[in-house]
Design an enzyme around this catalytic site. Structure first.
Site, mmCIF file in Angstrom:
data_model
loop_
_atom_site.group_PDB
_atom_site.id
_atom_site.type_symbol
_atom_site.label_atom_id
_atom_site.label_comp_id
_atom_site.label_asym_id
_atom_site.label_seq_id
_atom_site.Cartn_x
_atom_site.Cartn_y
_atom_site.Cartn_z
ATOM 1 N N LYS A 111 16.879 -9.773 -8.173
ATOM 2 C CA LYS A 111 16.935 -8.714 -9.190
ATOM 3 C C LYS A 111 18.243 -8.747 -9.972
ATOM 4 C CE LYS A 111 13.386 -5.602 -7.687
ATOM 5 N NZ LYS A 111 12.887 -4.283 -7.450
ATOM 6 N N LYS A 194 5.890 -13.022 -7.506
ATOM 7 C CA LYS A 194 4.986 -11.965 -7.053
ATOM 8 C C LYS A 194 4.609 -11.038 -8.213
ATOM 9 C CE LYS A 194 7.862 -8.141 -5.701
ATOM 10 N NZ LYS A 194 7.629 -6.829 -5.179
ATOM 11 N N LYS A 197 5.946 -4.627 -10.957
ATOM 12 C CA LYS A 197 5.928 -3.605 -12.019
ATOM 13 C C LYS A 197 6.875 -3.970 -13.146
ATOM 14 C CE LYS A 197 5.991 0.064 -8.619
ATOM 15 N NZ LYS A 197 7.213 -0.294 -7.896
HETATM 16 N N1 AQP Z 1 2.973 -8.314 -5.295
HETATM 17 C C1 AQP Z 1 2.848 -7.568 -4.214
HETATM 18 N N2 AQP Z 1 1.967 -7.901 -3.244
HETATM 19 C C2 AQP Z 1 1.815 -7.134 -2.126
HETATM 20 N N3 AQP Z 1 2.538 -6.010 -1.906
HETATM 21 C C3 AQP Z 1 3.425 -5.647 -2.851
HETATM 22 N N4 AQP Z 1 4.274 -4.606 -2.948
HETATM 23 C C4 AQP Z 1 4.973 -4.686 -4.105
HETATM 24 N N5 AQP Z 1 4.606 -5.777 -4.776
HETATM 25 C C5 AQP Z 1 3.635 -6.397 -4.038
HETATM 26 C C6 AQP Z 1 4.396 -3.558 -1.947
HETATM 27 O O1 AQP Z 1 4.233 -2.301 -2.605
HETATM 28 C C7 AQP Z 1 5.069 -1.342 -1.962
HETATM 29 C C8 AQP Z 1 5.887 -0.632 -2.965
HETATM 30 O O2 AQP Z 1 6.776 -1.501 -3.622
HETATM 31 P P1 AQP Z 1 8.011 -0.896 -4.408
HETATM 32 O O3 AQP Z 1 7.552 -0.052 -5.501
HETATM 33 O O4 AQP Z 1 8.908 -0.212 -3.471
HETATM 34 O O5 AQP Z 1 8.849 -2.053 -4.970
HETATM 35 P P2 AQP Z 1 8.738 -3.565 -5.034
HETATM 36 O O6 AQP Z 1 8.377 -4.154 -3.713
HETATM 37 O O7 AQP Z 1 9.986 -4.097 -5.648
HETATM 38 O O8 AQP Z 1 7.480 -3.660 -6.009
HETATM 39 P P3 AQP Z 1 7.346 -4.031 -7.486
HETATM 40 O O9 AQP Z 1 5.993 -3.614 -7.877
HETATM 41 O O10 AQP Z 1 7.690 -5.455 -7.692
HETATM 42 O O11 AQP Z 1 8.336 -3.115 -8.277
HETATM 43 P P4 AQP Z 1 9.617 -3.428 -9.118
HETATM 44 O O12 AQP Z 1 9.172 -4.337 -10.211
HETATM 45 O O13 AQP Z 1 10.041 -2.090 -9.620
HETATM 46 O O14 AQP Z 1 10.597 -4.069 -8.209
HETATM 47 C C9 AQP Z 1 5.913 -2.088 -0.920
HETATM 48 O O15 AQP Z 1 5.334 -1.924 0.368
HETATM 49 C C10 AQP Z 1 5.803 -3.529 -1.350
HETATM 50 O O16 AQP Z 1 5.921 -4.417 -0.260
#
Ligand code: AQP
Length: 332
Positions: A111, A194, A197
């Site tokens: 990040k 992956k 968001k």
């Molecule tokens: N691609 C993914 N596949 C499976 N699980 C996922 N999770 C996130 N992306 C995937 C799971 O969703 C939960 C919440 O995630 P988060 O919002 O805390 O943040 P993150 O893991 O950093 O998810 P994002 O969507 O990629 O958000 P941003 O872009 O804001 O960083 C967690 O249980 C995560 O494992």
């Protein structure tokens, strides 16, 4: 009863990865555990957020939990910033977390990217806040997607460090629960990244609120290779984009990965993509519709969050009082 804690950051459009990797599993676990599901708004602040959007997204994540099937009467649903124990415990734990442990965290490296010197202290300290979130409630189990595995291991190390430093067995070491056929859903545009968001390309992810038309378009445009679908698991593993779409199909159809691969082996992508789009629209259509209905009633959502924060605080506060006492912080 064992206790679950988990959460999602209100940082943008919730996607299929968040649903299949986390929220859907919570729905199946909710009646076998004492469950606390958080909207982790303090974590969201580790990257710049628009204040108006942040509030809207906090309500949206709450609506997604309920629309996906989490029962707000049974489970505690609240936003992190409304319980002061999270920030308090994060500071206390940061005083016993060695920098070397944080330096190993790959998500910070991803990040922060090349602008490492400009990255905020909050982004670096994120895993300590995450450890605080979990152990504040003495949670025993944490259902998450694969990407959070390293942070969970750190949370266990931090809980252990506290217990050792003060010669107590106060915090249980939380167990990660990573299960299902889609523990790591990948971007539709790049099988090595992956689904996220914060990905700038809207075509990289299927949002939980996408309608059937948007889903069909994104799946049609999903990157694939010119070959027919893989004949077996070994071939699928070597073709990440195909493997990802098959994994999504398997998860949505409640099949094993092997069953999904066998079902479409050797077929062309076009027919498979149509089936995948229809299935995605069927599952997400219901949830998205219910989310929209709930979001039209912000008073109802705020009421759920308010009651949830009172219930969460009632668990957290006595734990914090004990932590202050164990650490020698006077509460006259
Ligand atoms: N691609 C993914 N596949 C499976 N699980 C996922 N999770 C996130 N992306 C995937 C799971 O969703 C939960 C919440 O995630 P988060 O919002 O805390 O943040 P993150 O893991 O950093 O998810 P994002 O969507 O990629 O958000 P941003 O872009 O804001 O960083 C967690 O249980 C995560 O494992």
């Amino acid at each position: 009863m064992n206790r679950i804690f988990s959460g999602v950051q209100p940082t943008g459009n919730l996607h299929l990865g968040n649903y299949l990797g986390a929220i859907r599993n919570w729905v199946t676990l909710q009646h076998d555990y004492d469950c606390i599901f958080c909207i982790v708004d303090l974590h969201a602040l580790t990257l710049p957020q628009d204040p108006v959007q942040l509030k809207a997204q906090t309500r949206e994540v709450t609506a997604a939990y309920i629309a996906a099937g989490i029962d707000p009467e049974h489970c505690v649903i609240f936003n992190q910033s409304s319980v002061p124990g999270h920030a308090e415990l994060a500071w206390l734990l940061s005083c016993l977390t060695p920098l070397g442990w944080l330096n190993r965290m790959t998500q910070f490296k991803e990040k922060a990217g090349k602008q490492r010197e400009d990255a905020g202290l909050g982004l670096y300290a994120y895993p300590v806040l995450m450890a605080a979130d979990i152990i504040l409630y003495k949670a025993t189990h944490v259902p998450v997607g694969e990407d959070q595995k390293q942070h969970l291991e750190l949370a266990r190390d931090i809980a252990g460090a506290f217990n050792r430093r003060y010669g107590v067995e106060f915090f249980p070491l939380p167990e990660p629960m990573i299960f299902g056929t889609a523990t790591r859903v990948m971007s539709l545009r790049d099988g090595a990244k992956k689904m996220s968001k914060s990905d700038a390309s809207d075509y990289s992810r299927i949002n939980m609120t996408d309608d059937a038309e948007a889903i069909a378009l994104k799946i049609r445009k999903a990157k694939t290779d010119p070959l027919p679908l893989p004949a077996d698991e070994k071939e699928a593993e070597a073709r990440p984009e195909a493997d990802n779409l098959l994994g999504i199909y398997a998860a949505l159809a409640n099949l094993t990965r092997q069953e999904a691969i066998a079902k479409f082996a050797g077929q062309s992508f076009s027919g498979f993509k149509t089936e995948l789009a229809d299935l995605s629209a069927e599952v997400l259509g219901k949830i998205g519709g219910e989310m929209r209905r709930l979001l039209a009633e912000p008073g109802y959502i705020d009421g759920i969050l308010k009651r949830g924060s009172e219930r969460a605080n009632a668990i957290a506060k006595p734990h914090m009082n004990e932590v202050f006492d164990i650490m020698g912080l006077l509460r006259p």
